[in-house]
Design an enzyme around this catalytic site. Sequence first.
Site, PDB file in Angstrom:
ATOM      1  CG  MET A 118      40.938  34.532  27.556  1.00 14.29           C
ATOM      2  SD  MET A 118      41.223  36.217  26.996  1.00 14.29           S
ATOM      3  CE  MET A 118      42.436  36.766  28.190  1.00 14.29           C
ATOM      4  N   GLY A 119      43.223  30.233  28.049  1.00 16.70           N
ATOM      5  CA  GLY A 119      44.428  29.405  28.006  1.00 16.70           C
ATOM      6  C   GLY A 119      45.519  29.970  28.907  1.00 16.70           C
ATOM      7  CB  SER A 135      47.463  36.153  36.486  1.00 18.14           C
ATOM      8  OG  SER A 135      47.376  36.794  35.233  1.00 18.14           O
ATOM      9  CB  SER A 136      47.613  33.601  31.589  1.00 21.78           C
ATOM     10  OG  SER A 136      46.515  32.743  31.867  1.00 21.78           O
ATOM     11  CD  GLN A 165      35.439  37.219  44.266  1.00 20.80           C
ATOM     12  OE1 GLN A 165      34.367  36.738  43.898  1.00 20.80           O
ATOM     13  NE2 GLN A 165      35.578  38.498  44.588  1.00 20.80           N
ATOM     14  CD  GLN A 170      36.003  37.679  33.013  1.00 27.63           C
ATOM     15  OE1 GLN A 170      36.597  38.242  32.104  1.00 27.63           O
ATOM     16  NE2 GLN A 170      36.430  36.535  33.528  1.00 27.63           N
ATOM     17  CG  HIS A 173      42.698  28.692  33.938  1.00 28.02           C
ATOM     18  ND1 HIS A 173      44.017  28.987  33.676  1.00 28.02           N
ATOM     19  CD2 HIS A 173      41.989  29.772  33.540  1.00 28.02           C
ATOM     20  CE1 HIS A 173      44.091  30.196  33.142  1.00 28.02           C
ATOM     21  NE2 HIS A 173      42.884  30.706  33.049  1.00 28.02           N
ATOM     22  CB  VAL A 202      43.916  29.381  42.785  1.00 26.54           C
ATOM     23  CG1 VAL A 202      45.113  28.483  43.091  1.00 26.54           C
ATOM     24  CG2 VAL A 202      42.618  28.584  42.885  1.00 26.54           C
TER      25      VAL A 202
HETATM   26  P1  AMP Z   1      41.283  33.716  31.896  1.00 26.57           P
HETATM   27  O1  AMP Z   1      41.880  32.552  31.175  1.00 26.57           O
HETATM   28  O2  AMP Z   1      42.280  34.599  32.580  1.00 26.57           O
HETATM   29  O3  AMP Z   1      40.290  34.473  31.038  1.00 26.57           O
HETATM   30  O4  AMP Z   1      40.420  33.114  33.087  1.00 26.57           O
HETATM   31  C1  AMP Z   1      39.455  32.128  32.865  1.00 26.57           C
HETATM   32  C2  AMP Z   1      38.671  31.922  34.139  1.00 26.57           C
HETATM   33  O5  AMP Z   1      39.548  31.530  35.193  1.00 26.57           O
HETATM   34  C3  AMP Z   1      37.972  33.202  34.611  1.00 26.57           C
HETATM   35  O6  AMP Z   1      36.708  32.884  35.148  1.00 26.57           O
HETATM   36  C4  AMP Z   1      38.913  33.700  35.677  1.00 26.57           C
HETATM   37  O7  AMP Z   1      38.289  34.520  36.647  1.00 26.57           O
HETATM   38  C5  AMP Z   1      39.394  32.402  36.284  1.00 26.57           C
HETATM   39  N1  AMP Z   1      40.665  32.608  36.970  1.00 26.57           N
HETATM   40  C6  AMP Z   1      41.781  33.203  36.478  1.00 26.57           C
HETATM   41  N2  AMP Z   1      42.749  33.244  37.417  1.00 26.57           N
HETATM   42  C7  AMP Z   1      42.221  32.679  38.532  1.00 26.57           C
HETATM   43  C8  AMP Z   1      42.714  32.442  39.855  1.00 26.57           C
HETATM   44  N3  AMP Z   1      43.943  32.779  40.225  1.00 26.57           N
HETATM   45  N4  AMP Z   1      41.887  31.840  40.742  1.00 26.57           N
HETATM   46  C9  AMP Z   1      40.631  31.493  40.386  1.00 26.57           C
HETATM   47  N5  AMP Z   1      40.114  31.682  39.175  1.00 26.57           N
HETATM   48  C10 AMP Z   1      40.888  32.267  38.244  1.00 26.57           C
END
Ligand code: AMP
Length: 282
Positions: free
Chosen positions: A30-31, A185-186, A148, A153, A37, A176
């Site tokens: 989702m950016g 996290s975003s 993870q 999800q 990411h 991470v």
């Molecule tokens: P999102 O942009 O938050 O929808 O995440 C996109 C992808 O990145 C999803 O598969 C998330 O699980 C993964 N993701 C988000 N944050 C992390 C993180 N801290 N470590 C590893 N993967 C992540």
Amino acid sequence: MLRETRIAAVRSEIARWRRLGHRIAFVPTMGGIHEGHLSLVRLARADADRVVASIFVNPLQFGPREDFRAYPRPRLRDRALLRAAGVDLLWEPGVADVYPEGHRTRVRVRDLDETLEGFARPGHFEGVATVVLGLLHVVMPDVLWLGQKDAQQALIVERLVRDLLLPIEVRRGPTVREPDGLAMSSRNAYLTKTQRADAVALSRGLAAALDALQRGERDAGRLRRSVRSELKARPAVAMEYVAVVDARTLQPVKRVRGRVLIAVAARVGKARLIDNLEWEPR
Ligand code: AMP
């Protein structure tokens, strides 16, 4: 890095790669791109010929009182980071590309979508499953990479791909973290300085539970209390849930016998944060 919004353009580029026999990996996001990411892009890069990423803030997975409008959209920065990490094609569809006028279809992965995040955010995983299936139908990757960090999800998408007989391998990359342990996290961008300091309670709580597991603790109630005591010690943290569940069914367990997921969700200021660990006795 190619950048496309239109589905037809994405399909034709990928079809060209297919004709060349390339193995294609896909990283949907989702950016608000961060190291979490980028780690998925690098994992994808390692065993694929071409890496496709997408940025789409999916309105269907946000509740009416959630942060769809406020969600970070630093697009120029996102593109530069994804390009540098080795993305070959970045797909940035608009809402009307993914949900054409009159879109009515919804996808559900029953039971798994009703607990934990699904309970806290009704309809959230229906939004996730619906968008992921649509994105997969456009990209049709060989490998789909998920984090993870969003364990529920990942489990739901793994089940969706299996149940609908899609010829796609789903892989998970590890969570991470920031140097102090906070899962990237975003939404961390919403935190003020003091909230950011207190947000470490989620990963600290999980670390305490892991420590207890490794010392032989198997009682779910005591494991949950070890997480909760870290959360309670931080004034900016409002706990939503701490759960110890079977990692495959997401049903609560009383004692740890097989693989478990310990999941935590809390509000810290404007941010709703989640984190988890998976663990299995030897
Ligand atoms: P999102 O942009 O938050 O929808 O995440 C996109 C992808 O990145 C999803 O598969 C998330 O699980 C993964 N993701 C988000 N944050 C992390 C993180 N801290 N470590 C590893 N993967 C992540």
